[in-house]
Design a protein around this motif. Structure first.
Motif, PDB file in Angstrom:
ATOM      1  N   ALA A 167      69.282  11.380   5.881  1.00 21.03           N
ATOM      2  CA  ALA A 167      70.213  12.457   6.235  1.00 21.03           C
ATOM      3  C   ALA A 167      69.535  13.463   7.159  1.00 21.03           C
ATOM      4  O   ALA A 167      70.116  13.889   8.161  1.00 21.03           O
ATOM      5  N   CYS A 168      68.285  13.823   6.853  1.00 17.31           N
ATOM      6  CA  CYS A 168      67.573  14.801   7.700  1.00 17.31           C
ATOM      7  C   CYS A 168      67.377  14.249   9.103  1.00 17.31           C
ATOM      8  O   CYS A 168      67.570  14.945  10.107  1.00 17.31           O
ATOM      9  N   VAL A 251      73.465  17.392   4.776  1.00 16.25           N
ATOM     10  CA  VAL A 251      72.345  16.734   4.087  1.00 16.25           C
ATOM     11  C   VAL A 251      72.630  16.677   2.581  1.00 16.25           C
ATOM     12  O   VAL A 251      72.483  15.629   1.942  1.00 16.25           O
ATOM     13  N   LEU A 252      73.075  17.803   2.027  1.00 15.49           N
ATOM     14  CA  LEU A 252      73.305  17.853   0.576  1.00 15.49           C
ATOM     15  C   LEU A 252      74.433  16.911   0.162  1.00 15.49           C
ATOM     16  O   LEU A 252      74.376  16.291  -0.912  1.00 15.49           O
ATOM     17  N   GLU A 253      75.443  16.768   1.021  1.00 14.38           N
ATOM     18  CA  GLU A 253      76.552  15.867   0.690  1.00 14.38           C
ATOM     19  C   GLU A 253      76.030  14.435   0.538  1.00 14.38           C
ATOM     20  O   GLU A 253      76.372  13.721  -0.399  1.00 14.38           O
ATOM     21  N   ARG A 254      75.168  14.032   1.450  1.00 12.68           N
ATOM     22  CA  ARG A 254      74.657  12.653   1.394  1.00 12.68           C
ATOM     23  C   ARG A 254      73.700  12.457   0.217  1.00 12.68           C
ATOM     24  O   ARG A 254      73.713  11.412  -0.424  1.00 12.68           O
ATOM     25  N   VAL A 255      72.888  13.458  -0.060  1.00 20.77           N
ATOM     26  CA  VAL A 255      71.990  13.334  -1.216  1.00 20.77           C
ATOM     27  C   VAL A 255      72.811  13.316  -2.504  1.00 20.77           C
ATOM     28  O   VAL A 255      72.544  12.532  -3.424  1.00 20.77           O
ATOM     29  N   GLY A 256      73.839  14.159  -2.558  1.00 19.00           N
ATOM     30  CA  GLY A 256      74.701  14.187  -3.740  1.00 19.00           C
ATOM     31  C   GLY A 256      75.353  12.837  -3.983  1.00 19.00           C
ATOM     32  O   GLY A 256      75.452  12.378  -5.134  1.00 19.00           O
ATOM     33  N   ALA A 261      75.707   7.836  -7.172  1.00 20.72           N
ATOM     34  CA  ALA A 261      75.586   6.370  -7.271  1.00 20.72           C
ATOM     35  C   ALA A 261      74.620   5.964  -8.377  1.00 20.72           C
ATOM     36  O   ALA A 261      74.659   4.829  -8.865  1.00 20.72           O
ATOM     37  N   MET A 262      73.740   6.895  -8.781  1.00 21.96           N
ATOM     38  CA  MET A 262      72.796   6.600  -9.877  1.00 21.96           C
ATOM     39  C   MET A 262      73.350   7.026 -11.228  1.00 21.96           C
ATOM     40  O   MET A 262      72.637   7.001 -12.234  1.00 21.96           O
ATOM     41  N   GLY A 263      74.580   7.496 -11.254  1.00 21.96           N
ATOM     42  CA  GLY A 263      75.176   7.919 -12.527  1.00 21.96           C
ATOM     43  C   GLY A 263      75.203   9.423 -12.702  1.00 21.96           C
ATOM     44  O   GLY A 263      75.544   9.915 -13.775  1.00 21.96           O
ATOM     45  N   GLY A 264      74.795  10.177 -11.674  1.00 20.11           N
ATOM     46  CA  GLY A 264      74.961  11.631 -11.708  1.00 20.11           C
ATOM     47  C   GLY A 264      73.758  12.418 -12.196  1.00 20.11           C
ATOM     48  O   GLY A 264      73.785  13.656 -12.189  1.00 20.11           O
ATOM     49  N   SER A 265      72.690  11.749 -12.611  1.00 19.66           N
ATOM     50  CA  SER A 265      71.472  12.477 -12.995  1.00 19.66           C
ATOM     51  C   SER A 265      70.273  11.535 -12.898  1.00 19.66           C
ATOM     52  O   SER A 265      70.433  10.316 -12.799  1.00 19.66           O
ATOM     53  N   PHE A 266      69.081  12.117 -12.924  1.00 20.10           N
ATOM     54  CA  PHE A 266      67.850  11.311 -12.909  1.00 20.10           C
ATOM     55  C   PHE A 266      66.711  12.148 -13.481  1.00 20.10           C
ATOM     56  O   PHE A 266      66.805  13.384 -13.557  1.00 20.10           O
ATOM     57  N   THR A 267      65.656  11.457 -13.893  1.00 20.12           N
ATOM     58  CA  THR A 267      64.507  12.151 -14.480  1.00 20.12           C
ATOM     59  C   THR A 267      63.314  12.042 -13.538  1.00 20.12           C
ATOM     60  O   THR A 267      63.035  10.963 -13.011  1.00 20.12           O
ATOM     61  N   VAL A 268      62.652  13.151 -13.312  1.00 18.10           N
ATOM     62  CA  VAL A 268      61.505  13.202 -12.398  1.00 18.10           C
ATOM     63  C   VAL A 268      60.221  13.390 -13.203  1.00 18.10           C
ATOM     64  O   VAL A 268      60.099  14.365 -13.954  1.00 18.10           O
ATOM     65  N   PRO A 269      59.252  12.466 -13.090  1.00 22.40           N
ATOM     66  CA  PRO A 269      57.948  12.722 -13.713  1.00 22.40           C
ATOM     67  C   PRO A 269      57.175  13.753 -12.887  1.00 22.40           C
ATOM     68  O   PRO A 269      57.101  13.641 -11.661  1.00 22.40           O
ATOM     69  N   TYR A 270      56.666  14.754 -13.543  1.00 19.99           N
ATOM     70  CA  TYR A 270      55.864  15.790 -12.879  1.00 19.99           C
ATOM     71  C   TYR A 270      54.427  15.726 -13.403  1.00 19.99           C
ATOM     72  O   TYR A 270      54.201  15.464 -14.595  1.00 19.99           O
ATOM     73  N   THR A 271      53.466  16.014 -12.530  1.00 15.61           N
ATOM     74  CA  THR A 271      52.106  16.342 -12.971  1.00 15.61           C
ATOM     75  C   THR A 271      51.768  17.680 -12.325  1.00 15.61           C
ATOM     76  O   THR A 271      51.852  17.806 -11.097  1.00 15.61           O
ATOM     77  N   THR A 272      51.454  18.673 -13.132  1.00 21.94           N
ATOM     78  CA  THR A 272      51.005  19.939 -12.551  1.00 21.94           C
ATOM     79  C   THR A 272      49.489  19.913 -12.548  1.00 21.94           C
ATOM     80  O   THR A 272      48.858  19.696 -13.589  1.00 21.94           O
ATOM     81  N   VAL A 273      48.903  20.064 -11.359  1.00 20.25           N
ATOM     82  CA  VAL A 273      47.456  19.918 -11.181  1.00 20.25           C
ATOM     83  C   VAL A 273      46.842  21.285 -10.877  1.00 20.25           C
ATOM     84  O   VAL A 273      47.277  21.972  -9.947  1.00 20.25           O
ATOM     85  N   ALA A 274      45.854  21.663 -11.676  1.00 23.03           N
ATOM     86  CA  ALA A 274      45.115  22.911 -11.441  1.00 23.03           C
ATOM     87  C   ALA A 274      43.701  22.562 -10.976  1.00 23.03           C
ATOM     88  O   ALA A 274      43.064  21.663 -11.537  1.00 23.03           O
ATOM     89  N   VAL A 275      43.249  23.249  -9.942  1.00 26.23           N
ATOM     90  CA  VAL A 275      41.842  23.160  -9.526  1.00 26.23           C
ATOM     91  C   VAL A 275      41.207  24.466  -9.987  1.00 26.23           C
ATOM     92  O   VAL A 275      41.611  25.535  -9.542  1.00 26.23           O
ATOM     93  N   THR A 276      40.251  24.377 -10.903  1.00 22.87           N
ATOM     94  CA  THR A 276      39.698  25.612 -11.473  1.00 22.87           C
ATOM     95  C   THR A 276      38.192  25.720 -11.208  1.00 22.87           C
ATOM     96  O   THR A 276      37.484  24.713 -11.143  1.00 22.87           O
ATOM     97  N   ALA A 277      37.744  26.959 -11.065  1.00 25.97           N
ATOM     98  CA  ALA A 277      36.300  27.222 -10.919  1.00 25.97           C
ATOM     99  C   ALA A 277      36.024  28.617 -11.453  1.00 25.97           C
ATOM    100  O   ALA A 277      36.822  29.546 -11.253  1.00 25.97           O
ATOM    101  N   ALA A 278      34.916  28.761 -12.155  1.00 29.28           N
ATOM    102  CA  ALA A 278      34.578  30.074 -12.754  1.00 29.28           C
ATOM    103  C   ALA A 278      33.655  30.839 -11.813  1.00 29.28           C
ATOM    104  O   ALA A 278      32.740  30.274 -11.195  1.00 29.28           O
TER     105      ALA A 278
END
Ligand SMILES: C[S@@+](CC[C@H](N)C(=O)[O-])C[C@H]1O[C@@H](n2cnc3c(N)ncnc32)[C@H](O)[C@@H]1O
Length: 283
Positions: A167-168, A251-256, A261-278
């Motif tokens: 779409a983009c 764009v939103l119309e096509r993504v919608g 077509a997938m049934g109206g919802s989906f699940t997204v796996p997330y990983t939140t990554v922190a880079v830490t230093a003291a």
């Protein structure tokens, strides 16, 4: 969004490899601060707890605090939080939600001699010069204080991402792909695509000096989106938030339609990554 891998159409590395230099996008998130705060996900509670546990106290500086999503989580966990945010529209929203904010880029911000137990940054450190930012964090952290930039790593299902990419490219062919995940092939691992960003953050910390060896910590979780929730969040992402309204609507119309077509919802796996230093304890 964070720096991108080579563009899928051209095979070239996107100019986003130095995102902090692209100030128009870096300071564009306030185009709709209310939507941003409503639609963007918060950070995992385990990440908040881990950062607090590794810090010597509860004084937190939130770099690029935006509307205050992370800041409010740290406040709820007992911290005193000061936000630094260059976009006055985002800062105004954060203040209304109870977060103290000073309007400036982190690089230009005047600490006025104040110091902190932790410098956090949620999905914002890629907009900060990685070496100058780490050097500034070193100056405002108390001995033993923690620098902890963190980012969400995620990807929507390939059907949804492909619909967005197509779409983009059809609606705004001259615009660069709107986000890192648009450039991913179905076989790519989202964490691999983001790893250069985390390497760059760690390298910036090492080059600035004054810190322990950077560590990477990962927090896995998932979020289920309805069609409306996904279409609410999409325009909050860098570049899409700058699309003209008529093009964004197409764009939103096509993504919608792809989500329908997938049934109206989906699940997204997330990983939140922190880079830490003291902050190294000086003799
Ligand atoms: C994707 S938003 C993240 C906002 C918030 N931390 C959150 O978790 O929702 C990135 C934020 O970084 C801010 N920003 C951009 N350049 C910055 C800089 N040089 N110093 C501090 N903040 C910056 C933007 O204005 C924007 O509010």
């Amino acid at each position: 969004m964070p720096a991108e891998p080579p563009n899928r159409r051209t095979g070239r590395l996107s100019p986003d490899s130095e995102p902090h230099q692209r100030r128009q996008v870096a300071e564009s998130f306030g185009t709709d601060a209310e939507r941003y705060d409503r639609a963007r996900p918060p950070y995992p509670g385990a990440l908040v707890e881990a950062i607090i546990a590794a810090s010597p106290g509860h004084g937190v500086l939130d770099v690029g605090c935006g509307t205050g999503i992370a800041a409010r989580q740290f406040q709820a966990a007992g911290c005193t939080v000061l936000g630094v945010e260059p976009d006055a529209r985002m800062a105004a929203f954060a203040r209304r939600s109870g977060v103290e904010v000073e309007v400036a880029t982190f690089e230009a911000w005047d600490s006025a001699g104040r110091d902190f137990d932790a410098v956090i940054s949620g999905t914002a450190w890629h907009w900060v010069d990685p070496v100058a930012g780490a050097a500034k964090a070193a100056r405002v952290l108390r001995p033993g204080g923690l620098l902890a930039p963190f980012h969400h790593v995620f990807r929507a299902p390939p059907e949804v991402t492909e619909a967005l990419a197509q779409a983009c490219w059809q609606v705004a062919p001259d615009s660069p792909a709107p986000a890192r995940w648009v450039s991913l092939r179905p076989s790519d691992q989202a964490l691999d695509a983001y790893q250069p960003l985390f390497t760059k953050i760690a390298d910036g910390i090492r080059e600035a000096g004054g810190f322990s060896e950077p560590q990477q910590r990962r927090f896995g979780w998932e979020r289920t989106y309805t069609r409306d929730e996904w279409l609410d969040e999409l325009p909050t992402h860098g570049r899409l938030n700058l699309f003209p309204p008529d093009k964004l609507a197409q764009v939103l119309e096509r993504v919608g339609a792809a989500v329908d077509a997938m049934g109206g919802s989906f699940t997204v796996p997330y990983t939140t990554v922190a880079v830490t230093a003291a902050r190294t304890i000086l003799a």
